[in-house]
Design an enzyme around this catalytic site. Structure first.
Site, PDB file in Angstrom:
ATOM      1  CG  HIS A   1     -28.203  22.671  46.762  1.00 60.64           C
ATOM      2  ND1 HIS A   1     -26.906  22.899  47.158  1.00 60.64           N
ATOM      3  CD2 HIS A   1     -28.222  22.886  45.429  1.00 60.64           C
ATOM      4  CE1 HIS A   1     -26.164  23.234  46.106  1.00 60.64           C
ATOM      5  NE2 HIS A   1     -26.943  23.232  45.040  1.00 60.64           N
TER       6      HIS A   1
ATOM      7  CD  GLU B   1     -24.991  28.974  44.301  1.00 59.97           C
ATOM      8  OE1 GLU B   1     -26.035  28.954  43.609  1.00 59.97           O
ATOM      9  OE2 GLU B   1     -23.891  28.609  43.868  1.00 59.97           O
TER      10      GLU B   1
ATOM     11  CD  GLU C   1     -21.981  24.889  44.108  1.00 54.14           C
ATOM     12  OE1 GLU C   1     -22.041  25.588  43.063  1.00 54.14           O
ATOM     13  OE2 GLU C   1     -22.998  24.520  44.726  1.00 54.14           O
TER      14      GLU C   1
END
Length: 724
Positions: A179, A226, A360
């Site tokens: 992450h 991301e 998400e």
């Protein structure tokens, strides 16, 4: 995502299939209590339940009735796999928390440093599972837990595995990723840092893959979260003509390939495990621009495109200090960004058989704007479901649904909304929760039963079984499934009366194979007061105890199959046909042993779940009462020809759950709700003819109520369904 780190998001990240009609057309929530939908003996509709909304402003909230045209979704193994993930929840700001300054003081303390001090517990994950979520995304940051050679500490890897096992043990899908390691010292997606990034990511993933290599395919690996040019002017959106953006996208392509190769070569089940692949910043544009490419895989149909979408940006993600921030969402006019984004990934991937999941999504709380958040969440989930895309809600302090301090749902109405429109590959599950501690009982029964002691219920045409003797504490449902049956569920149900009121009490069973299921009469799964049109869930312990005592003395029950599917997930209709035999029996001999061990525990929420098929229909969006039309057929009487509106048992001109309610009331309490009943809403002669919509000509039974619910859920589109 650490929500307060995001100050902006790509304006280019821009998404129902199934509408459940309630008596009022919109499901009403209030801060004290709420009625969802009547759950008659078939749980094809969601049950009425008491929902308490915590920490919200006074007033009432509604779940909108949505009907969005579905697009064709290819029937591939990977598409169906992602659809079966159904609805996900992120363990946000927990194992993904980071501490690059040393202020926390201990490695293991980092888990709680972003979420208010709450360490993840099995109870939390059990609560998430009980509320209808089928998937848990577990974001994990690793760089605070490695040595100079990127070896992950044993205690951190053990802790990650412990949390993963919480969900795996509950039968859930789990998504595990890398992450917040997007840093020049670890992974940074540009050519300059490629070799360093490759070394870090492949070293870390080698260890993750090895630790979890024996887990089955319900554990999904996600390569990165991301990936982006941190602190760059284009950190959160792509300029397709900018050389830095193009370089970053191509570097992400290479890193995705490196990580996939590492996973595939690590042994065990990793050779065929599903792997989720993000593009630049995990945005829709990042996954759909011309420079992004999915990696080449050694196996077919095992890649999932991962995107994030907080939309519309100004409402869902922008902080209140942001000039773009708004706290309202108009479900009729503010859906463009959602539609555009979801259609974009549908067109590029899903329509071509490549699955997409939204890792998400959500809408942050802005001063208690509960109703707009409900509307947005419902619409987003519904639109994505109509395109075969599963969504995972981001849950942290700003987006909070689950109150981790007591494992209750802070925003139970949002949980109910997204559950209403999330769709699995074989069914849609609609969930209602009670967000207060309730006592639940788990019973383990060990039986030694001789055939001579079994008393099988004699079957009636209306689904009743007559045992001829009082049922007592234990009953059994015996199912022999067909060779192609993959799943069946149903109930042993009762319609007792108490103190002048009528009730429906159901003991739910489910199976994937031939089995004998023990029914503990002391532990009903569903108790409804059906004395009035607006049926309500029964929570009073004294009333429940009296009803259970009543049922133990009864000699008959309803044995029902609600839903069944074959081994591929396709619905089997009627559900009863999935079983070669479906019977119920009780034990009357005192010579046999039935040992029951009861454990009482306190849980933070309960869930009532209804399962329906994934058939979809095309209608229009409406926020008021939905009028259902049916085919009208002519029935000839001895004197005249009259028009019959099949399904409209209360003769109000529309088909909805109220019609099913009236049928069940008339069957359970004919003196009050029958043709000559003393209640003003009793069934009339015309209503009785309208109600006979299943096996027309055999009279009104609970099967007619079931068919009406199927109609309201768009599983069937016309009446009558059968003729005697």
């Amino acid at each position: 995502m650490k929500s307060f780190f995001k100050k902006s998001f790509s304006a280019f990240i821009a998404a129902v299939t199934l509408a459940s009609s309630s008596v009022t057309g919109r499901t009403l929530f209030s801060t004290s209590a709420a009625s969802i939908q009547f759950n008659s003996p078939s749980t094809l509709s969601s049950s009425a339940a008491l929902i308490e909304s915590r920490n919200v402003q006074a007033g009432s909230y509604t779940i909108p009735d949505l009907n969005i045209p579905s697009k064709s979704v290819p029937d591939t193994e990977s598409i169906n796999f992602v659809k079966d993930m159904r609805l996900g929840w992120n363990l946000g700001n927990t194992l993904d928390a980071i501490d690059d300054t040393g202020w926390v003081g201990s490695e293991m303390g980092i888990e709680t440093c972003w979420n208010g001090g709450y360490k993840t517990s099995k109870e939390m994950i059990d609560t998430v599972k009980a509320a209808g979520f089928r998937t848990v995304r577990i974001p994990v940051s690793w760089h605070n837990h490695v040595d100079g050679n990127y070896n992950i500490t044993k205690q951190w890897m053990d802790r990650v595995q412990e949390v993963v096992d919480y969900a795996i043990d509950d039968g859930m899908y789990v998504i595990l990723n890398v992450h917040h390691d997007n840093d020049e010292k670890y992974m940074y997606p540009d050519s300059k840092h490629y070799e360093q990034s490759k070394k870090y990511m492949t070293t870390v993933w080698t260890q993750i893959a090895d630790r979890f290599k024996d887990y089955d395919n319900k554990l999904i690996f996600e390569t990165m979260n991301e990936p982006r040019l941190v602190n760059h002017q284009y950190e959160w959106w792509i300029n397709p003509s900018n050389s830095d953006c193009i370089d970053a996208i191509k570097t992400i392509n290479k890193l995705n390939q490196d990580i996939l190769n590492t996973i595939r070569s690590s042994g065990g089940n990793n050779g065929t495990r599903y792997v989720a692949i993000p593009g630049y910043d995990c945005s829709v544009d990042g996954a759909t621009n011309e420079n992004f490419q999915l990696p080449t895989d050694k196996v077919q149909n095992r890649l999932i495109v991962a995107v994030h979408a907080y939309l519309p940006y100004g409402f869902a993600l922008a902080e209140q200090s942001d000039s773009q921030s708004v706290d309202y969402f108009n479900i009729n006019t503010d859906t463009g960004e959602i539609n555009q984004a979801i259609d974009k990934v549908y067109d590029k991937y899903v329509s071509k058989g490549i699955p997409v999941y939204i890792g998400e999504y959500g809408a942050r709380d802005k001063g208690g704007n509960v109703q707009p958040r409900i509307d947005c969440a419902a619409y987003f989930t519904a639109y994505a479901s109509s395109r075969g895309i599963t969504c995972c809600w981001w849950d942290d302090i700003s987006f909070m649904l689950l109150d981790r301090s007591n494992c209750t749902w802070k925003q139970s109405e949002i949980v109910a909304a997204i559950n209403k429109y999330a769709r699995g590959s074989a069914e849609s599950t609609i969930v209602t929760t009670v967000s207060k501690p309730v006592t639940t009982t788990t019973t383990t029964t060990t039986s030694t039963i001789s055939d001579s002691s079994k008393v099988y219920g004699k079957k009636g045409s209306d689904g009743t079984v007559d045992f001829g003797s009082p049922i007592g504490d234990i009953a059994f449902v015996e199912i022999k499934t067909g060779s192609n049956t993959g799943f069946m569920n149903g109930c042993l149900g009762f319609s007792p009366s108490l103190d002048g009121k009528s009730y429906w009490v159901a003991y739910v069973w489910e199976t994937k194979k031939s089995d004998t299921i023990t029914i503990d009469i002391n532990s009903p799964k569903q108790i409804m007061d059906v004395s009035t049109t607006e049926a309500t869930a029964v929570t009073d312990e004294d009333t429940i105890a009296k009803l259970v005592s009543n049922i133990k003395k009864q000699k008959t029950a309803f044995l029902q199959a609600w839903y069944a599917s074959d081994t591929s997930g396709k619905q089997i209709d009627p559900a009863e046909s999935a079983a070669e035999s479906l019977e119920a029996f009780i034990i009357v001999s005192g010579n046999d042993t039935v040992t029951t061990t009861t454990t009482t525990s306190t849980s933070s929420s309960t869930t009532t779940t209804s399962t329906t098929s994934s058939t979809t229909e095309t209608t229009t969006i409406t926020s008021s009462t939905t009028s259902m039309t049916t085919s009208t057929e002519t029935s000839t009487t001895s004197d005249e020809e009259e028009q019959i509106s099949y399904g409209d048992s209360n003769c109000d001109g529309q088909i909805d759950i109220a019609d099913a309610v009236l049928i069940m009331q008339s069957l359970a309490n004919p003196s009050r709700y029958g043709i000559n009943g003393d209640n003003e809403k009793h069934i009339t002669d015309i209503g009785l003819k309208n109600a006979d919509c299943y096996n027309v000509g055999d009279g009104v039974t609970n099967n007619d109520a079931v068919e009406i619910q199927k109609f309201c859920l768009h599983l069937i589109d016309k009446f009558p369904t059968k003729q005697v």
